[in-house]
Scaffold this active site. Structure first.
Site, short mmCIF file in Angstrom:
data_model
loop_
_atom_site.label_atom_id
_atom_site.label_comp_id
_atom_site.label_asym_id
_atom_site.label_seq_id
_atom_site.Cartn_x
_atom_site.Cartn_y
_atom_site.Cartn_z
N HIS A 142 55.72 57.27 -23.29
CA HIS A 142 56.85 58.01 -23.87
C HIS A 142 56.50 58.58 -25.23
O HIS A 142 56.53 57.87 -26.24
CB HIS A 142 58.05 57.06 -23.96
CG HIS A 142 59.28 57.69 -24.50
ND1 HIS A 142 60.22 57.00 -25.22
CD2 HIS A 142 59.75 58.96 -24.44
CE1 HIS A 142 61.20 57.80 -25.58
NE2 HIS A 142 60.93 59.01 -25.10
N ASN A 192 65.14 55.17 -27.71
CA ASN A 192 66.38 55.84 -27.30
C ASN A 192 67.53 54.88 -27.07
O ASN A 192 68.69 55.28 -27.11
CB ASN A 192 66.12 56.67 -26.05
CG ASN A 192 65.29 57.89 -26.38
OD1 ASN A 192 65.31 58.36 -27.51
ND2 ASN A 192 64.51 58.36 -25.43
C1 CAA Z 1 64.53 61.98 -27.03
C2 CAA Z 1 63.38 61.10 -26.79
O1 CAA Z 1 63.08 60.73 -25.64
C3 CAA Z 1 62.57 60.54 -27.94
C4 CAA Z 1 62.47 61.42 -29.13
O2 CAA Z 1 61.59 62.22 -29.27
S1 CAA Z 1 63.74 61.24 -30.25
C5 CAA Z 1 63.39 62.47 -31.42
C6 CAA Z 1 62.36 61.98 -32.41
N1 CAA Z 1 62.10 63.04 -33.35
C7 CAA Z 1 62.71 63.10 -34.55
O3 CAA Z 1 63.51 62.24 -34.92
C8 CAA Z 1 62.34 64.30 -35.38
C9 CAA Z 1 63.06 64.28 -36.74
N2 CAA Z 1 62.57 65.44 -37.51
C10 CAA Z 1 61.42 65.37 -38.22
O4 CAA Z 1 60.74 64.38 -38.28
C11 CAA Z 1 61.01 66.62 -38.98
O5 CAA Z 1 62.13 67.48 -39.13
C12 CAA Z 1 59.89 67.39 -38.19
C13 CAA Z 1 58.63 66.53 -38.15
C14 CAA Z 1 60.34 67.77 -36.80
C15 CAA Z 1 59.57 68.67 -38.94
O6 CAA Z 1 59.21 68.24 -40.22
P1 CAA Z 1 59.15 69.32 -41.37
O7 CAA Z 1 58.67 68.71 -42.62
O8 CAA Z 1 60.44 70.08 -41.40
O9 CAA Z 1 58.01 70.25 -40.82
P2 CAA Z 1 57.92 71.78 -41.09
O10 CAA Z 1 56.52 72.13 -41.39
O11 CAA Z 1 58.95 72.23 -42.11
O12 CAA Z 1 58.34 72.37 -39.66
C16 CAA Z 1 59.60 72.74 -39.48
C17 CAA Z 1 59.61 73.39 -38.14
O13 CAA Z 1 58.38 73.33 -37.41
C18 CAA Z 1 58.45 72.39 -36.33
N3 CAA Z 1 57.12 71.82 -36.29
C19 CAA Z 1 56.33 71.65 -37.36
N4 CAA Z 1 55.11 71.33 -36.95
C20 CAA Z 1 55.15 71.28 -35.59
C21 CAA Z 1 54.21 71.01 -34.58
N5 CAA Z 1 52.95 70.76 -34.88
N6 CAA Z 1 54.59 71.03 -33.30
C22 CAA Z 1 55.84 71.32 -33.00
N7 CAA Z 1 56.80 71.62 -33.91
C23 CAA Z 1 56.44 71.60 -35.19
C24 CAA Z 1 59.63 71.58 -36.68
O14 CAA Z 1 60.25 71.00 -35.61
C25 CAA Z 1 60.55 72.70 -37.23
O15 CAA Z 1 60.91 73.59 -36.19
P3 CAA Z 1 61.15 75.16 -36.48
O16 CAA Z 1 59.78 75.77 -36.76
O17 CAA Z 1 61.75 75.76 -35.29
O18 CAA Z 1 62.07 75.22 -37.69
N1 NDP Z 2 63.28 66.50 -25.62
C1 NDP Z 2 62.87 65.42 -26.24
O1 NDP Z 2 63.08 65.23 -27.47
C2 NDP Z 2 62.12 64.39 -25.47
C3 NDP Z 2 62.10 64.41 -24.08
N2 NDP Z 2 61.38 63.44 -23.39
C4 NDP Z 2 61.33 63.47 -21.93
O2 NDP Z 2 60.32 64.40 -21.54
C5 NDP Z 2 60.69 65.02 -20.30
C6 NDP Z 2 60.74 66.52 -20.52
O3 NDP Z 2 61.72 66.77 -21.50
P1 NDP Z 2 61.73 68.20 -22.25
O4 NDP Z 2 60.34 68.66 -22.44
O5 NDP Z 2 62.64 68.05 -23.42
O6 NDP Z 2 62.46 69.09 -21.15
P2 NDP Z 2 62.39 70.67 -21.01
O7 NDP Z 2 63.61 71.08 -20.26
O8 NDP Z 2 62.08 71.30 -22.32
O9 NDP Z 2 61.09 70.90 -20.08
C7 NDP Z 2 61.04 70.41 -18.76
C8 NDP Z 2 60.09 71.33 -18.04
O10 NDP Z 2 59.84 70.80 -16.74
C9 NDP Z 2 59.90 71.90 -15.83
N3 NDP Z 2 60.13 71.43 -14.47
C10 NDP Z 2 61.29 71.10 -13.87
N4 NDP Z 2 61.06 70.74 -12.59
C11 NDP Z 2 59.71 70.82 -12.41
C12 NDP Z 2 58.84 70.60 -11.30
N5 NDP Z 2 59.32 70.20 -10.14
N6 NDP Z 2 57.52 70.79 -11.45
C13 NDP Z 2 57.01 71.23 -12.65
N7 NDP Z 2 57.78 71.47 -13.74
C14 NDP Z 2 59.11 71.26 -13.60
C15 NDP Z 2 61.04 72.73 -16.37
O11 NDP Z 2 61.03 74.01 -15.81
P3 NDP Z 2 62.47 74.75 -15.70
O12 NDP Z 2 63.06 74.81 -17.09
O13 NDP Z 2 62.13 76.09 -15.13
O14 NDP Z 2 63.29 73.89 -14.75
C16 NDP Z 2 60.69 72.72 -17.85
O15 NDP Z 2 59.74 73.72 -18.14
C17 NDP Z 2 62.02 64.41 -19.90
O16 NDP Z 2 61.79 63.33 -19.04
C18 NDP Z 2 62.58 63.94 -21.24
O17 NDP Z 2 63.51 62.88 -21.10
C19 NDP Z 2 60.66 62.47 -24.03
C20 NDP Z 2 60.66 62.44 -25.41
C21 NDP Z 2 61.40 63.36 -26.21
#
Ligand code: CAA
Ligand code: NDP
Length: 293
Positions: A142, A192
């Site tokens: 993850h 999460n």
């Molecule tokens: C949901 C799940 O399953 C699990 C999860 O991931 S939960 C989410 C966990 N993530 C967080 O909590 C992220 C919290 N945010 C942060 O830590 C910071 O805002 C960040 C690291 C995302 C950006 O930090 P920052 O100091 O603002 O970086 P900065 O250089 O200003 O970049 C800002 C922008 O670039 C992105 N960014 C910077 N470097 C990046 C990289 N190498 N790759 C992708 N995005 C990048 C940032 O997301 C932000 O997006 P936009 O360009 O669209 O504005």
């Molecule tokens: N978003 C987050 O912050 C995080 C997400 N995750 C997990 O990562 C996974 C992806 O999330 P995320 O990247 O945000 O989702 P997105 O919606 O950004 O991307 C998912 C991608 O998978 C594609 N897809 C769907 N079905 C298929 C398939 N059958 N074969 C190949 N590709 C397919 C989608 O295409 P299309 O859009 O055309 O359907 C899309 O491009 C999820 O399981 C999510 O829970 C984990 C950590 C952080």
């Protein structure tokens, strides 16, 4: 028997898939990046190129390494292009049936000794593994969003995951220069289980009128030193992913405290999924993000 991981397949080239492909290629692995359409793959490669360029601009990478990294990522429209991969990481939509269908389609083309991982945010690794032909070589890997910026990878064994798989996954994550935390296979694992209820609570705070989008995000950014406000973060994660995780927690732990906020449901029903659709709790279509409530 342990195999050397050199070629990595990534299924799903969205927010997470493109980030995983980015860090694997930058760490020297050959990558095959799969998605449903060539358009999505081209968009993912452009995103990766931009993020690598961002790292060059920051002095974290030199230009030669950027070019070598992008050259290591080969688009793979068909699962057949993953047949030589040593490890395949699934990062498709957070929807169990979608993932199970992917596994049933991809397993027959993989080498019998290849490892399979899911980047799922919350879904049972044991249950996903049971839908494959290799539960012993299946693991939850993850990554956190954005993958190139976040140090952590949560590693989750299913009940059938073998020790060799676990050790190889740890070696692979270390080769990406990431830090591992081990979670047991329960709904939403560690990050999460804690983070998404907080995000859901922020949405309830908005829904009940305790604060506005701006006041809630300002409160947590400046009051708790969060790098992003919880509603900004929800848009960044994707409101569809946030809702899926809350539903998995609510169903998996059978506790009403995990019920998704009705406002979150409404936004997802409207297709307002956050940054990836240009609109969520903020509208991203203009010069700067504007609250939508
Ligand atoms: C949901 C799940 O399953 C699990 C999860 O991931 S939960 C989410 C966990 N993530 C967080 O909590 C992220 C919290 N945010 C942060 O830590 C910071 O805002 C960040 C690291 C995302 C950006 O930090 P920052 O100091 O603002 O970086 P900065 O250089 O200003 O970049 C800002 C922008 O670039 C992105 N960014 C910077 N470097 C990046 C990289 N190498 N790759 C992708 N995005 C990048 C940032 O997301 C932000 O997006 P936009 O360009 O669209 O504005
Ligand atoms: N978003 C987050 O912050 C995080 C997400 N995750 C997990 O990562 C996974 C992806 O999330 P995320 O990247 O945000 O989702 P997105 O919606 O950004 O991307 C998912 C991608 O998978 C594609 N897809 C769907 N079905 C298929 C398939 N059958 N074969 C190949 N590709 C397919 C989608 O295409 P299309 O859009 O055309 O359907 C899309 O491009 C999820 O399981 C999510 O829970 C984990 C950590 C952080």
């Amino acid at each position: 028997m342990a195999i050397a991981i050199r070629k990595v397949g990534v299924i799903g080239a969205g927010q997470m898939g493109n980030g995983i492909a980015h860090v694997c290629a930058a760490s020297g692995f050959d990558v095959r990046l799969n998605d449903l359409s060539e358009e999505r793959l081209n968009s993912a490669l452009a995103t990766i190129n931009g993020n690598l360029a961002r790292q060059v601009a920051r002095g974290q990478l030199d230009e030669a390494d950027r070019q070598a990294s992008i050259a290591r990522i080969v688009p793979a429209l068909s699962f057949n292009d993953l047949s030589e991969c040593d490890l395949v990481i699934e990062a498709a939509t957070e929807h169990e049936e979608t993932k199970r269908k992917i596994f049933s389609d991809v397993c027959p083309v993989l080498r019998p000794d290849a490892l399979l991982a899911s980047n799922t945010s919350s879904i049972s690794i044991t249950r996903l593994a049971a839908s494959t032909d290799r539960p012993e070589r299946f693991i939850g890997m993850h990554f956190m969003n954005p993958v190139p910026m976040m140090q952590l990878v949560e590693l989750i064994r299913g009940i059938a995951t073998e020790d060799t798989t676990f050790e190889q996954a740890k070696d692979f994550i270390r080769a990406l220069n990431k830090t591992i935390t081990i979670a047991e296979d329960f709904p939403a694992f560690i990050v999460n289980r804690i983070l998404l209820p907080m995000v859901n609570e922020a949405i309830y705070t908005l829904y009940e009128g305790v604060g506005s989008v701006d006041s809630i995000d300002t409160a947590m950014r400046l009051g708790a030193n969060h790098p992003m406000g919880p509603l900004q973060l929800a848009d960044f994660i994707g409101l569809d992913v946030c809702l899926s995780v809350m539903q998995v927690l609510h169903e998996g732990l059978a506790d009403s405290k995990y019920r998704p906020c009705p406002l979150l449901v409404k936004y997802v029903e409207a297709g307002w999924l956050g940054r990836k659709t240009q609109r969520g709790f903020y509208d991203y279509r203009g010069e700067k993000p504007l609250p939508t409530r």
